[in-house]
Write an enzyme that holds these catalytic residues in place. Sequence first.
Site, PDB file in Angstrom:
ATOM      1  N   GLU A   1       0.832  -1.205   0.000  1.00  0.00           N
ATOM      2  CA  GLU A   1       0.000   0.000   0.000  1.00  0.00           C
ATOM      3  C   GLU A   1       0.868   1.258   0.000  1.00  0.00           C
ATOM      4  O   GLU A   1       0.468   2.293  -0.540  1.00  0.00           O
ATOM      5  CB  GLU A   1      -0.926   0.028   1.218  1.00  0.00           C
ATOM      6  CG  GLU A   1      -1.982  -1.057   1.188  1.00  0.00           C
ATOM      7  CD  GLU A   1      -2.863  -1.012   2.407  1.00  0.00           C
ATOM      8  OE1 GLU A   1      -4.001  -0.525   2.289  1.00  0.00           O
ATOM      9  OE2 GLU A   1      -2.408  -1.465   3.487  1.00  0.00           O
TER      10      GLU A   1
ATOM     11  N   TYR B   1     -11.245  28.345   2.489  1.00  0.00           N
ATOM     12  CA  TYR B   1     -11.291  26.922   2.160  1.00  0.00           C
ATOM     13  C   TYR B   1     -10.202  26.515   1.181  1.00  0.00           C
ATOM     14  O   TYR B   1      -9.866  25.339   1.100  1.00  0.00           O
ATOM     15  CB  TYR B   1     -12.679  26.469   1.701  1.00  0.00           C
ATOM     16  CG  TYR B   1     -13.308  27.262   0.594  1.00  0.00           C
ATOM     17  CD1 TYR B   1     -12.945  27.070  -0.727  1.00  0.00           C
ATOM     18  CD2 TYR B   1     -14.314  28.187   0.871  1.00  0.00           C
ATOM     19  CE1 TYR B   1     -13.551  27.787  -1.747  1.00  0.00           C
ATOM     20  CE2 TYR B   1     -14.927  28.902  -0.140  1.00  0.00           C
ATOM     21  CZ  TYR B   1     -14.536  28.707  -1.448  1.00  0.00           C
ATOM     22  OH  TYR B   1     -15.125  29.410  -2.449  1.00  0.00           O
TER      23      TYR B   1
ATOM     24  N   GLU C   1      -6.737   6.765  10.523  1.00  0.00           N
ATOM     25  CA  GLU C   1      -7.055   7.547  11.716  1.00  0.00           C
ATOM     26  C   GLU C   1      -5.965   8.587  11.992  1.00  0.00           C
ATOM     27  O   GLU C   1      -6.255   9.723  12.389  1.00  0.00           O
ATOM     28  CB  GLU C   1      -7.187   6.634  12.948  1.00  0.00           C
ATOM     29  CG  GLU C   1      -8.368   5.699  12.910  1.00  0.00           C
ATOM     30  CD  GLU C   1      -8.111   4.366  12.204  1.00  0.00           C
ATOM     31  OE1 GLU C   1      -8.901   3.434  12.422  1.00  0.00           O
ATOM     32  OE2 GLU C   1      -7.134   4.250  11.423  1.00  0.00           O
TER      33      GLU C   1
ATOM     34  N   LYS D   1     -10.740   5.068   1.731  1.00  0.00           N
ATOM     35  CA  LYS D   1      -9.764   4.374   0.884  1.00  0.00           C
ATOM     36  C   LYS D   1     -10.579   3.663  -0.187  1.00  0.00           C
ATOM     37  O   LYS D   1     -11.402   2.798   0.114  1.00  0.00           O
ATOM     38  CB  LYS D   1      -8.957   3.371   1.707  1.00  0.00           C
ATOM     39  CG  LYS D   1      -7.881   2.650   0.910  1.00  0.00           C
ATOM     40  CD  LYS D   1      -7.140   1.622   1.735  1.00  0.00           C
ATOM     41  CE  LYS D   1      -6.223   2.305   2.729  1.00  0.00           C
ATOM     42  NZ  LYS D   1      -5.281   1.357   3.368  1.00  0.00           N
TER      43      LYS D   1
END
Length: 119
Positions: free
Chosen positions: A22, A54, A73, A99
Amino acid sequence: MTSKIFLENLKIYGYHGVLPEENIIGTYFILNVEIHADLWKAVGTDDLNDTINYAEVNDIIHEEMKIPSKLMEHVVGRISKKIKLAFPQITFIKVRMTKTNPPMRGEMSGVSVEIEKSY
């Protein structure tokens, strides 16, 4: 007064995951951010300094996504903390990260982690 700003379905390629491949192959992640703050002053002034920029939030997200992490996380937490640090007037933030191609059996559109915090 509470106002809300949303960054929706921001698609960024990243290298996050526990498995070594990954971190080599990577995949697309979709990010959604919700920010609450009192933006009433900007309604009258039309001044960028009186709101949450933003575009800067977007830049923070992109910078944090460049840093490989094992856990989503961890990435979501870093993004949340950096945004709050840049804009102390924020009273609530929610960051969701998906993901899109998790290395697991079964067909799915993704796996998500969402963290929210009130200040």
